[in-house]
Every structure is written in structure tokens, then in C-alpha cells.
Motif scaffolding. Structure first.
Motif, PDB file in Angstrom:
ATOM      1  N   LEU A  47      10.604   9.836   4.142  1.00 54.70           N
ATOM      2  CA  LEU A  47      12.011  10.053   3.803  1.00 54.70           C
ATOM      3  C   LEU A  47      12.458  11.470   4.147  1.00 54.70           C
ATOM      4  CD1 LEU A  47      12.071   8.221   0.353  1.00 54.70           C
ATOM      5  CD2 LEU A  47      13.343   7.528   2.389  1.00 54.70           C
ATOM      6  N   LEU A  48      11.580  12.445   3.919  1.00 53.08           N
ATOM      7  CA  LEU A  48      11.942  13.848   4.156  1.00 53.08           C
ATOM      8  C   LEU A  48      12.056  14.191   5.638  1.00 53.08           C
ATOM      9  CD1 LEU A  48       9.908  15.648   1.365  1.00 53.08           C
ATOM     10  CD2 LEU A  48      12.390  15.786   1.708  1.00 53.08           C
ATOM     11  N   SER A  80       5.299  13.838   9.870  1.00 57.69           N
ATOM     12  CA  SER A  80       4.779  12.666  10.577  1.00 57.69           C
ATOM     13  C   SER A  80       3.256  12.615  10.444  1.00 57.69           C
ATOM     14  CB  SER A  80       5.175  12.710  12.052  1.00 57.69           C
ATOM     15  OG  SER A  80       6.579  12.641  12.202  1.00 57.69           O
ATOM     16  N   LEU A  81       2.625  13.775  10.525  1.00 55.64           N
ATOM     17  CA  LEU A  81       1.171  13.840  10.382  1.00 55.64           C
ATOM     18  C   LEU A  81       0.729  13.429   8.980  1.00 55.64           C
ATOM     19  CD1 LEU A  81       0.317  17.111  12.356  1.00 55.64           C
ATOM     20  CD2 LEU A  81      -0.391  14.775  12.936  1.00 55.64           C
ATOM     21  N   VAL A  82       1.512  13.784   7.971  1.00 57.20           N
ATOM     22  CA  VAL A  82       1.191  13.366   6.598  1.00 57.20           C
ATOM     23  C   VAL A  82       1.167  11.839   6.502  1.00 57.20           C
ATOM     24  CG1 VAL A  82       2.008  13.308   4.210  1.00 57.20           C
ATOM     25  CG2 VAL A  82       2.052  15.457   5.485  1.00 57.20           C
ATOM     26  N   VAL A  83       2.181  11.192   7.073  1.00 55.40           N
ATOM     27  CA  VAL A  83       2.236   9.728   7.035  1.00 55.40           C
ATOM     28  C   VAL A  83       1.041   9.125   7.770  1.00 55.40           C
ATOM     29  CG1 VAL A  83       3.547   7.686   7.731  1.00 55.40           C
ATOM     30  CG2 VAL A  83       4.751   9.692   6.846  1.00 55.40           C
ATOM     31  N   PRO A 136       3.068   9.370   1.071  1.00 52.31           N
ATOM     32  CA  PRO A 136       3.582   8.998   2.399  1.00 52.31           C
ATOM     33  C   PRO A 136       5.047   8.562   2.362  1.00 52.31           C
ATOM     34  CG  PRO A 136       2.101   7.309   1.561  1.00 52.31           C
ATOM     35  CD  PRO A 136       1.973   8.482   0.645  1.00 52.31           C
ATOM     36  N   ALA A 137       5.472   7.960   1.247  1.00 50.52           N
ATOM     37  CA  ALA A 137       6.872   7.531   1.135  1.00 50.52           C
ATOM     38  C   ALA A 137       7.808   8.735   1.190  1.00 50.52           C
ATOM     39  CB  ALA A 137       7.089   6.754  -0.158  1.00 50.52           C
ATOM     40  N   ASN A 169       0.816  -1.225   0.000  1.00 51.18           N
ATOM     41  CA  ASN A 169       0.000   0.000   0.000  1.00 51.18           C
ATOM     42  C   ASN A 169       0.849   1.274   0.000  1.00 51.18           C
ATOM     43  OD1 ASN A 169       0.885  -0.452   2.664  1.00 51.18           O
ATOM     44  ND2 ASN A 169      -0.779   0.804   3.484  1.00 51.18           N
ATOM     45  N   ILE A 170       2.173   1.109  -0.149  1.00 47.96           N
ATOM     46  CA  ILE A 170       3.052   2.291  -0.266  1.00 47.96           C
ATOM     47  C   ILE A 170       3.717   2.284  -1.646  1.00 47.96           C
ATOM     48  CG2 ILE A 170       4.965   3.600   0.737  1.00 47.96           C
ATOM     49  CD1 ILE A 170       2.518   3.535   2.510  1.00 47.96           C
ATOM     50  N   LEU A 171       4.846   1.583  -1.805  1.00 43.28           N
ATOM     51  CA  LEU A 171       5.516   1.554  -3.108  1.00 43.28           C
ATOM     52  C   LEU A 171       5.532   0.173  -3.747  1.00 43.28           C
ATOM     53  CD1 LEU A 171       8.572   3.930  -2.468  1.00 43.28           C
ATOM     54  CD2 LEU A 171       6.419   4.455  -3.634  1.00 43.28           C
TER      55      LEU A 171
END
Length: 449
Positions: free
Chosen positions: A356-357, A318-321, A351-352, A267-269
Motif C-alpha cells: 500500500l505504501l 517492493s523488496l519487502v513484499v 507485506p500488506a 497468507n496476507i490479510l
């Protein structure tokens, strides 16, 4: 020549000492960040649960809790050069224990080997952080430590990249593969080769340190008197700073250890383990870029203001993830070449990329919290440094909290709640540090002014 006898810091000796100390930052970062691909290897070879796999981080970082205060006492009595050589020797011993564990196929021995390695790294950290902070003008201490930490980030990126390349190599990491004993043997063989190369290289570096030990001593703060490290517990700011280090390191390690597993999720990459491992290199490359940039910005911006900014950035990402936990990735429309590997063009990149950022905003947190604390602590520098390094034990506990949240919710994205709460404290610490009295970083400090 003993360090207690050193009264001057020759320019030539200082420059050479800076080079060697900066190399130490690179070395321990490389060793530490091999943990991330190693976790994937151990999880695959020994068929571990998320919490069991994260015991690699626990075994490594718990050493900071056990060994930091003894390391501070060792440093205060026997000096910086001796501490550096003994610390490097501890890493070498741990490397050869890891090789033995690989041949014996025993996960528990791996964990013991990681503890021994980390004990050596702990002594290096206790010595190197105040050493580099004291090499010059007090007002530039945050700049110097951030600059050295930039090379620490380079070592971390190298650890992630080469770990992914050499530890995650083999059929055992292919998706949906049926694992055989031959595959396990091959994977553990790669582990042996990596730690053999590191151990041999460090033996040579110990010899190099020995040959220039007097120059390092001449550049170091004076020691020779045993300082009981527990005296740091009497300082309000030593305690506040230690909690900041505990939570920051815990957050960084929790994300770093689980980042590969996070990125490879369907569900990510939905990519192979080696590609995900190579992609995690960007986490530390961003940290390196942030530290070099932060070092320059600290010439013009107060350290507590910059710490406030990066804490806010880490909270936002963190909130975005967390908020994209239910995102269903779109069908890939192609592949994006990101130098180290290729990733599918899909909404899973949101989210990936956010995860990473976070490395970019982590960048200056450790060295800035460290120097803000040293400048405000009323305890001797060696004792404060020992307590701060002991707080790195946060890297042992927060990954377990991350993994437990994941197991309870079934979502790795929600595991980011643990680091999110840590960054909230870092934000508070930065704001509080602005009003606190400061002093020069030196061994005999008893009160701020």
C-alpha cells in the motif's frame, strides 16, 4: 476564436482554465481506477484466470499505444478546448458500451468498451499535461503538474473506494460461495449503474466545458499547425522519458490492478473482497498525500533529486513484499480500525502495508518524469506529449508480466519483481536527467540550451 490566434493569456481566463483542467485530472483518474474493482468483478462473474482478468487493464491501457500519436496530431491542429470535449465524449460512449456489455453478459464487449473509454482519456491526457505545465513560469512546471496530479490521486482514490463499495457489493463476493446466475446478474447490474452515473455526469461536464471553451483556449499554448507526432522519435530525451513513463505506469497499474487480490489472500490479510477493495483506497490516498507534499517540496528541492528519493523508496518497499513471500502470518490478536475498514492484527500486515505504501512513493513519478522530459526534449511539445502519453501503454503490458510471474511461481508476492525492475529504471532516469540541458516548455523547441 482559434487557438492559433491566441497571443495572450488573461489572468481570469488562466485561473478558470486551471480549475477546469484540474477537474479533468480528477475525472480520468476516477474512470481509470474503477478498473481495479472491475477486474475482481469480471474475474468472479466470468471465472477468469489471472492473465484473463488482467486483460481489463490491457484493453484500457493499450489505447494509449494506439491513440496517443493520433491524439497529438488532433491536438496540434484543432486545439486544446476541442480536444478536451472530444476526449470526454469518448469516455461517455465507452460508458454506454459497458452498460450494453453488462446487459449482454459478454466479457469481450466489456474489453472493447474499456478501449473506447481509454481512447477518450488518452486525448484528455495528451492535452491536459502540457496545458497545465505551460500555465506559468517554466521553472514551476513540475510544481503545477504535481499539484494537478494530486487531484488526479484524489479521483483515483474515489474510483477505488466507490468501485469497491458499488461494484463489489453482493453475495457473489462472499468467500467460498456457490455462484448462481442470479448473483451474476446482480453483479453486472451494479456495473451498469456505476457507468450510467458516470456517463450522465460527463455529458453535463461537456456542456460546461463548451460554455467556457474560449477561456480555456485563451489560457492554452498556441496551436493551429499540424505537427507530425513521429518527430518526437528523433529526440533522445523524448525517447528516454517515454520509456520512463512506460515502466512507471506499468509498475503502478500492475500493483493497483492486483492489490485487492493480493490483500485478500489467506497468507496476507485473509479478508473479504469488499474490505480489501476499500483498503486499496489507501494506495491512492498515499499517492495523493505524496503529490501534495511533493508539490510543496518541489519549491525547495530539485525535481530530479526528489525523483531519485521516491524511486529508492519504491524499490525498498517492493523488496519487502518479495522477501516476505514465505511469511506465515501469525494468528490475529484483534482488529485494527483503519477508517475505511477493519483489518486483522497479524504479521500479514507487513507485506500488506509495504504494498500500500508504494503509492506514497509512486506519487510524483509521472508528473516529474513528464516535465523533466518536456524540458529536455528537442521535439515540439505536442509531439513529445503525444509520445509520452503513448508510453502509458506500459499499463497494458506490465500487469500481464505481473500475472505471468504469479502463474509461473504460484506467488503473487513474486509478481512484484516486475514493478521492482521498472523502479530501477526510474532511478537511473532521475540521475541522468540532472546533467541534461533544459529549455522552456513550448511548441517550437528544436534544440536544448
Amino acid at each position: 476564436m482559434s487557438e492559433s490566434q491566441t497571443a495572450t493569456k488573461p489572468v481570469g481566463g488562466l485561473a478558470l482554465a486551471v480549475v477546469y483542467v484540474t477537474t479533468l485530472f480528477f475525472i480520468w483518474a476516477l474512470v481509470t481506477n474503477l478498473l481495479d474493482p472491475l477486474l475482481k468483478t469480471m474475474k468472479t462473474v466470468f471465472t477468469l484466470t489471472p492473465v484473463q482478468a488482467n486483460l481489463t487493464g490491457f484493453a484500457f491501457f493499450i489505447a494509449y499505444g494506439v491513440m496517443s500519436l493520433p491524439s497529438a496530431a488532433f491536438l496540434s491542429k484543432l486545439g486544446y478546448a476541442n480536444s478536451v470535449m472530444v476526449g470526454l465524449a469518448g469516455i461517455v460512449i465507452g460508458c454506454f458500451m459497458a452498460i450494453a456489455a453488462a446487459h449482454m453478459h459478454v466479457y469481450t464487449i466489456f474489453l472493447i468498451a474499456l478501449f473506447v473509454m481509454a481512447s477518450g482519456v488518452t486525448l484528455l491526457q495528451v492535452a491536459a499535461n502540457p496545458l497545465i505545465a505551460s500555465m506559468g513560469k517554466p521553472e514551476d512546471s513540475a510544481f503545477r503538474l504535481n499539484l494537478s496530479q494530486s487531484f488526479n490521486s484524489l479521483g483515483a482514490a474515489c474510483g477505488l473506494f466507490f468501485g469497491a463499495k458499488f461494484l463489489l457489493n453482493g453475495e457473489i463476493f462472499d468467500k467460498d460461495v456457490v455462484i448462481t446466475d442470479v448473483m451474476r446478474e446482480e453483479a453486472l447490474g451494479f456495473v451498469s449503474n456505476v457507468y450510467l452515473a458516470i456517463g450522465c455526469a460527463l455529458v453535463a461536464f461537456i456542456l460546461a466545458i463548451y460554455l467556457v471553451r474560449h477561456k480555456i483556449t485563451a489560457a492554452a499554448p498556441k496551436t493551429g499547425k499540424l505537427v507530425l507526432p513521429f518527430v518526437a522519435l528523433t529526440s533522445k530525451w523524448a525517447n528516454l522519458g517515454s520509456l520512463g513513463i512506460f515502466l512507471y505506469v506499468g509498475a503502478e497499474v500492475a500493483i493497483s490492478l492486483n492489490l485487492l487480490l493480493f490483500l485478500e489472500q489467506k497468507n496476507i490479510l485473509n479478508i473479504e473482497a469488499q474490505s480489501a477493495g476499500q483498503l486499496t483506497t489507501f494506495y491512492m490516498l498515499f499517492a495523493m498525500i505524496g503529490r501534495f507534499t511533493g508539490s510543496a517540496l518541489l519549491r525547495f528541492i530539485k525535481d530530479y533529486y526528489l525523483l531519485t528519493f521516491v524511486a529508492l523508496g519504491a524499490i525498498a518497499l517492493s523488496l519487502v513484499v518479495i522477501l516476505t513471500k514465505d511469511l506465515v502470518p501469525s494468528q490475529p490478536t484483534g482488529m485494527l480500525n483503519v477508517v475505511l475498514t477493519s483489518v486483522p492484527l497479524t504479521t500479514g500486515l507487513i507485506p500488506a502495508a509495504a504494498a500500500l505504501l508504494i503509492g506514497l512513493f509512486n506519487s510524483i513519478m509521472f508528473p516529474t518524469i513528464f516535465t523533466l522530459t518536456l524540458q529536455r526534449s528537442s521535439a515540439p511539445t505536442s509531439a513529445t506529449s503525444g509520445l509520452l502519453c503513448m508510453a502509458i501503454v506500459g499499463g497494458a503490458f506490465l500487469p500481464l508480466a505481473f500475472a505471468k510471474i504469479q502463474e509461473m511461481t504460484g506467488s503473487m508476492s513474486l509478481g512484484f519483481i516486475a514493478p521492482l525492475l521498472c523502479y530501477v529504471y526510474v532511478l537511473w532516469f532521475a540521475i541522468a536527467a540532472k546533467k541534461a540541458p533544459t529549455h522552456a516548455i513550448e511548441e517550437g523547441v528544436s534544440t536544448g540550451h
